[in-house]
Design a protein around this motif. Structure first.
Motif, short mmCIF file in Angstrom:
data_model
loop_
_atom_site.label_atom_id
_atom_site.label_comp_id
_atom_site.label_asym_id
_atom_site.label_seq_id
_atom_site.Cartn_x
_atom_site.Cartn_y
_atom_site.Cartn_z
N PHE A 1 0.79 -1.03 -0.13
CA PHE A 1 0.04 0.23 0.13
C PHE A 1 0.85 1.27 0.10
CE2 PHE A 1 -2.65 -3.39 1.42
CZ PHE A 1 -3.97 -3.17 0.90
N MET A 2 0.79 1.93 -1.08
CA MET A 2 1.66 3.04 -1.25
C MET A 2 1.23 4.47 -1.63
SD MET A 2 3.53 1.67 -4.86
CE MET A 2 4.54 2.69 -5.12
N MET B 1 4.79 8.39 -5.93
CA MET B 1 4.55 9.71 -5.52
C MET B 1 5.27 10.03 -4.23
SD MET B 1 2.70 11.16 -7.84
CE MET B 1 2.18 12.54 -7.18
N CYS B 2 6.14 9.16 -3.44
CA CYS B 2 6.65 9.46 -2.18
C CYS B 2 8.03 8.75 -2.23
CB CYS B 2 5.52 8.59 -1.18
SG CYS B 2 6.14 8.51 0.28
N GLY B 3 8.91 9.21 -1.40
CA GLY B 3 10.11 8.62 -1.59
C GLY B 3 9.99 7.36 -0.51
N ASN B 4 9.24 7.39 0.41
CA ASN B 4 9.29 6.24 1.33
C ASN B 4 8.65 5.05 0.67
OD1 ASN B 4 10.49 7.13 3.46
ND2 ASN B 4 8.79 8.01 4.51
N SER B 5 7.57 5.49 -0.35
CA SER B 5 7.08 4.50 -0.77
C SER B 5 7.91 3.71 -1.76
CB SER B 5 5.77 4.92 -1.60
OG SER B 5 4.70 5.20 -0.73
N ASP B 6 8.74 4.54 -2.50
CA ASP B 6 9.67 4.18 -3.50
C ASP B 6 10.96 3.22 -2.73
OD1 ASP B 6 10.72 4.07 -6.36
OD2 ASP B 6 12.56 5.47 -5.39
N ILE C 1 2.30 5.37 5.63
CA ILE C 1 2.38 4.70 4.49
C ILE C 1 3.91 4.92 4.08
CG2 ILE C 1 1.55 4.76 2.15
CD1 ILE C 1 -0.68 4.00 4.35
N PRO C 2 4.48 3.85 3.42
CA PRO C 2 3.84 2.44 2.70
C PRO C 2 3.53 1.45 3.86
CG PRO C 2 6.13 2.57 2.58
CD PRO C 2 5.77 4.00 3.02
N GLN C 3 2.89 0.60 3.49
CA GLN C 3 2.58 -0.52 4.28
C GLN C 3 2.98 -1.83 3.46
OE1 GLN C 3 -0.81 -0.73 6.91
NE2 GLN C 3 -0.75 1.53 7.37
N GLY D 1 7.02 -0.60 7.36
CA GLY D 1 6.99 0.45 6.47
C GLY D 1 8.32 0.40 5.69
N ALA D 2 8.63 1.59 5.00
CA ALA D 2 9.80 1.62 4.42
C ALA D 2 11.26 1.14 5.19
CB ALA D 2 10.12 2.70 3.54
#
Length: 118
Positions: free
Chosen positions: A19-20, A28-33, A70-72, A82-83
């Motif tokens: 989930f990002m 759209m997010c550094g942590n998601s990436d 987020i992310p999860q 998360g990240a």
């Protein structure tokens, strides 16, 4: 079917659910990436959900998981984190061990990346 039901379905039926913010093709997010890249390096098959599509997704996800950020990442229904946690698990080798344990030794053969909407 409610958002909570759809989120639960993704978590329950995906080998690896991410989930990002954004999608693997348009993060759209550094942590998601960071989480996505760690999963890719580990060879994980990924089912991604863009939580930005509807604010209710994030609320319902956090209510279900008990994790506020987020992310999860979930592997076979279990919240991994998360990240930061996913990267730490990757560095230690634990991410690949977890994927192999839960998905089987040939998990890398199905390296597909799917995007689903809830």
């Amino acid at each position: 079917m409610s958002h909570s039901d759809k989120i639960g379905d993704v978590i329950e039926h995906s080998d690896v659910a991410l989930f990002m913010k954004g999608t693997p093709q348009f993060v759209m997010c550094g942590n998601s990436d960071r989480a996505l890249q760690a999963l890719r390096r580990a060879g994980a098959p990924i089912t991604a959900v863009d939580i930005l599509a509807d604010p209710q997704i994030r609320q319902d996800l956090s209510a279900l998981s008990g994790w506020p950020t987020i992310p999860q990442v979930f592997v076979k229904g279990e919240l991994i984190g998360g990240a930061d946690i996913v990267e730490e698990l990757e560095r230690s080798g634990e991410l690949e061990r977890t994927l192999e344990e839960k998905l089987g030794p040939d998990y890398r053969a199905d390296r597909a990346e799917d995007v689903v909407q809830v």
